[in-house]
Design a protein around this motif. Structure first.
Motif, PDB file in Angstrom:
ATOM      1  N   TYR A  16       0.795  -1.309  -0.038  1.00  0.00           N
ATOM      2  CA  TYR A  16      -0.099  -0.034   0.041  1.00  0.00           C
ATOM      3  C   TYR A  16       0.972   1.399   0.066  1.00  0.00           C
ATOM      4  O   TYR A  16       1.955   1.121   0.851  1.00  0.00           O
ATOM      5  CB  TYR A  16      -0.876  -0.188   1.211  1.00  0.00           C
ATOM      6  N   ARG A  17       0.546   2.164  -0.826  1.00  0.00           N
ATOM      7  CA  ARG A  17       1.487   3.153  -1.185  1.00  0.00           C
ATOM      8  C   ARG A  17       1.936   4.015   0.131  1.00  0.00           C
ATOM      9  O   ARG A  17       3.088   4.232   0.294  1.00  0.00           O
ATOM     10  CB  ARG A  17       0.737   4.350  -1.793  1.00  0.00           C
ATOM     11  N   GLU A  18       1.239   4.269   1.160  1.00  0.00           N
ATOM     12  CA  GLU A  18       1.535   5.013   2.371  1.00  0.00           C
ATOM     13  C   GLU A  18       2.536   4.016   3.370  1.00  0.00           C
ATOM     14  O   GLU A  18       3.155   4.975   4.210  1.00  0.00           O
ATOM     15  CB  GLU A  18       0.487   5.605   3.027  1.00  0.00           C
TER      16      GLU A  18
ATOM     17  N   LYS B 224     -16.194  -3.672   1.165  1.00  0.00           N
ATOM     18  CA  LYS B 224     -15.501  -2.387   0.947  1.00  0.00           C
ATOM     19  C   LYS B 224     -13.977  -2.402   1.190  1.00  0.00           C
ATOM     20  O   LYS B 224     -13.336  -3.108   1.881  1.00  0.00           O
ATOM     21  CB  LYS B 224     -16.261  -1.513   2.209  1.00  0.00           C
ATOM     22  N   PHE B 225     -13.369  -1.781   0.193  1.00  0.00           N
ATOM     23  CA  PHE B 225     -11.969  -1.447   0.318  1.00  0.00           C
ATOM     24  C   PHE B 225     -11.542  -0.657   1.324  1.00  0.00           C
ATOM     25  O   PHE B 225     -12.028   0.401   1.470  1.00  0.00           O
ATOM     26  CB  PHE B 225     -11.386  -1.330  -0.740  1.00  0.00           C
ATOM     27  N   ILE B 226     -10.712  -1.330   2.448  1.00  0.00           N
ATOM     28  CA  ILE B 226     -10.265  -0.315   3.514  1.00  0.00           C
ATOM     29  C   ILE B 226      -8.963   0.156   2.915  1.00  0.00           C
ATOM     30  O   ILE B 226      -8.693   1.481   3.054  1.00  0.00           O
ATOM     31  CB  ILE B 226     -10.047  -1.372   4.570  1.00  0.00           C
TER      32      ILE B 226
ATOM     33  N   ASP C 123      -4.323  -0.562  -5.668  1.00  0.00           N
ATOM     34  CA  ASP C 123      -4.483   0.329  -6.336  1.00  0.00           C
ATOM     35  C   ASP C 123      -5.175   1.374  -5.146  1.00  0.00           C
ATOM     36  O   ASP C 123      -6.194   1.416  -4.958  1.00  0.00           O
ATOM     37  CB  ASP C 123      -5.058   0.333  -7.512  1.00  0.00           C
ATOM     38  N   PRO C 124      -4.475   2.638  -4.911  1.00  0.00           N
ATOM     39  CA  PRO C 124      -5.444   3.545  -4.098  1.00  0.00           C
ATOM     40  C   PRO C 124      -6.760   4.123  -4.571  1.00  0.00           C
ATOM     41  O   PRO C 124      -7.409   4.343  -3.711  1.00  0.00           O
ATOM     42  CB  PRO C 124      -4.102   4.891  -3.950  1.00  0.00           C
TER      43      PRO C 124
ATOM     44  N   ARG D 106       1.124  -2.808 -12.512  1.00  0.00           N
ATOM     45  CA  ARG D 106       1.214  -2.637 -11.184  1.00  0.00           C
ATOM     46  C   ARG D 106       0.820  -1.132 -11.004  1.00  0.00           C
ATOM     47  O   ARG D 106       0.548  -0.332 -12.012  1.00  0.00           O
ATOM     48  CB  ARG D 106       2.681  -2.823 -10.744  1.00  0.00           C
ATOM     49  N   PRO D 107       0.460  -0.539  -9.508  1.00  0.00           N
ATOM     50  CA  PRO D 107      -0.246   0.493  -9.398  1.00  0.00           C
ATOM     51  C   PRO D 107       0.624   1.603  -9.797  1.00  0.00           C
ATOM     52  O   PRO D 107       1.898   1.670  -9.776  1.00  0.00           O
ATOM     53  CB  PRO D 107      -0.461   0.502  -8.157  1.00  0.00           C
TER      54      PRO D 107
END
Ligand SMILES: *Cc1c(COP(=O)(O)O)cnc(C)c1O
Ligand code: SF4
Length: 460
Positions: A137-139, A394-396, A400-401, A446-447
């Motif tokens: 995840y990006r962050e 639901k996506f938490i 992909d953000p 990829r994202p």
């Protein structure tokens, strides 16, 4: 192996399979129960310590005691044939090599590497994969320090079980924090580094400090939060109170805060009993006094915590101790999953029942959440749309953000226990994210955030 008679703080000692015959706590077990324990613990991880044995397990209620189920391998965790085979070996006095060989075969059949996720999430620097981390995840980047790859006791449901029994050779651990720091310097969008394991709190305060300080440099000013995933509060709270370097650890937490970063303990609590001892409460108080935040999470596990009342009392107690309920996870598809699994529909009922009994301060918790290949997916409800009964998902967190907070639907299935057993609702052929996930496995996607600048130049 009798109880310590020395005066002074408890000293950590781990007991494993080879100590089984010498643990006085086990004297009440029947001969058959002892054989079964020896047979199953040859296949699945077993590690325990005096605090867990003395303070957490209710010995008047074994084998159904939830903490006993949490740390002691059980007969039903192996398939019947596998169990019989191990019992034969153990009772016929087979040598250790034969036992290990038979155990390996059984372990290989228990999905030791669920969904191959780790391979997908390893970031790279100059085309070289960085050992000991995952960036999904990006962050947030996960960091697996090499010396934090064991725990104060093992949970029988652990999805990292393969590494503890040696099927998985610590492939994801890192000795090298410099490479990760260089990677992060070029990734201003990363705000969190999450230390994980095993249990990073197994490391000495000195070693932990060296790792943590690598992320406090001016080049990494964008790293705002150092998170540490740990079950030490539940399994060995002395880590924060009377252990020789407990004070050094708290000083480290204070220093991180003083340097303008947040320190968060992602504490794994499986059962309210783990929050009831004097030791854990003292540990919690001392951690909070440093300014660190304690956020609590655990998977939902049959026989350990599959009741709404258990979760409600766990969350209330966490809030009372100043901690923040964070996630209820769905157990992953690995190891003795058949023994522990709770269908998604039932998980949702348990979660809702628990949530209905607590105040808003405990409703910071989210769940039941599956950490699946496309992201963290919440089972948010069951409803009827048109004339179809559906799960509201639901996506938490999304790989992909863009997927974050997106709702989607699956056909209701009372028996399903994981995302990959669900079918899209309304006759659709696939979920909206399926094409991207397929492309990712083929290396075609990829994202955007995961692209190297170098790669962009090459493909431009
Ligand atoms: C859960 C998780 C995180 C952290 O997610 P938060 O929702 O920010 O706590 C990071 N990486 C991976 C791979 C995860 O599974
Ligand atoms: S403490 Fe965490 S890593 Fe260790 S055995 Fe339990 S679940 Fe696994």
């Amino acid at each position: 192996m009798t109880s310590q008679t020395t005066i002074g703080p408890p000293r950590f000692r781990a007991f494993g399979r080879k100590h089984i015959d010498r643990l006085p706590w086990l004297e009440q077990l029947s001969h058959e129960q002892m054989i079964a324990l020896k047979a199953v613990s040859a296949v699945l991880p077993f590690r325990v310590n005096e605090y867990v044995l003395d303070e957490l397990i209710d010995w008047s209620d074994i084998p159904s005691d939830p903490i006993y189920q949490l740390v002691f391998p059980q007969v039903g965790m192996l398939a019947r044939g596998d169990f019989d085979r191990m019992v034969d070996l153990v009772t016929s006095g087979a040598d250790e090599e034969a036992i290990v060989r038979a155990a390996r075969t059984i372990q290989q059949g228990m999905n030791p590497h669920p969904s191959g996720q780790q391979e997908l999430n390893v970031p790279s620097l100059d085309g070289e994969p960085i050992a000991g981390c995952q960036h999904k995840y990006r962050e947030t980047v996960l960091f697996f320090p090499a010396r934090g790859q064991t725990c104060h006791a093992y949970c029988t449901y652990c999805f990292r079980w393969a590494q503890f029994v040696g099927v998985d050779k610590l492939r994801f651990s890192s000795h090298d924090v410099e490479t990760l720091a260089t990677y992060l310097a070029g990734r201003p969008e990363v705000s969190d580094v999450l230390f994980t394991g095993g249990d990073p709190m197994i490391m000495s305060s000195k070693v932990l400090r060296r790792y943590v300080e690598s992320f406090l440099t001016p080049e990494l000013a964008h790293i705002r939060s150092i998170r540490i995933g740990t079950k030490a509060l539940a399994y060995w709270p002395y880590r924060f109170t009377t252990d020789r370097d407990a004070d050094d650890l708290l000083r480290l937490f204070e220093d991180v805060r003083r340097r303008g970063r947040q320190i968060a303990l992602m504490a794994h609590f499986s059962h309210p009993r783990e929050l009831e001892t004097r030791e854990v409460r003292e540990a919690m108080r001392r951690i909070r006094d440093t300014g660190a935040v304690v956020r609590c999470q655990a998977p939902l596990i049959r026989r350990v915590n599959d009741s709404g009342d258990v979760w409600a009392s766990m969350w209330s107690e966490q809030v009372r101790l100043g901690a923040v309920p964070y996630y209820m996870f769905v157990e992953r598809d690995t190891g003795p999953k058949h023994y522990f699994e709770v269908p998604l529909a039932r998980a949702l009922k348990i979660f809702s029942r628990a949530l209905s009994q607590v105040s808003g301060l405990a409703r910071t918790v989210r769940g039941p959440s599956m950490s699946a290949t496309p992201g963290k997916v919440l089972v948010d409800g069951v409803t009827v749309i048109g004339d179809e009964r559906v799960f509201v998902l639901k996506f938490i967190q999304g790989r992909d953000p863009e997927w974050t907070n997106r709702v989607f639907f699956a056909r209701f299935d009372a028996a399903a226990t994981w995302l990959d057993q669900l079918e899209p609702a309304f006759g659709e052929r696939e979920f909206f994210f399926d094409p991207e996930i397929r492309a990712m496995y083929d290396g075609r996607w990829r994202p955007e955030w995961a692209d190297d600048e170098d790669d962009e130049e090459m493909t431009a």
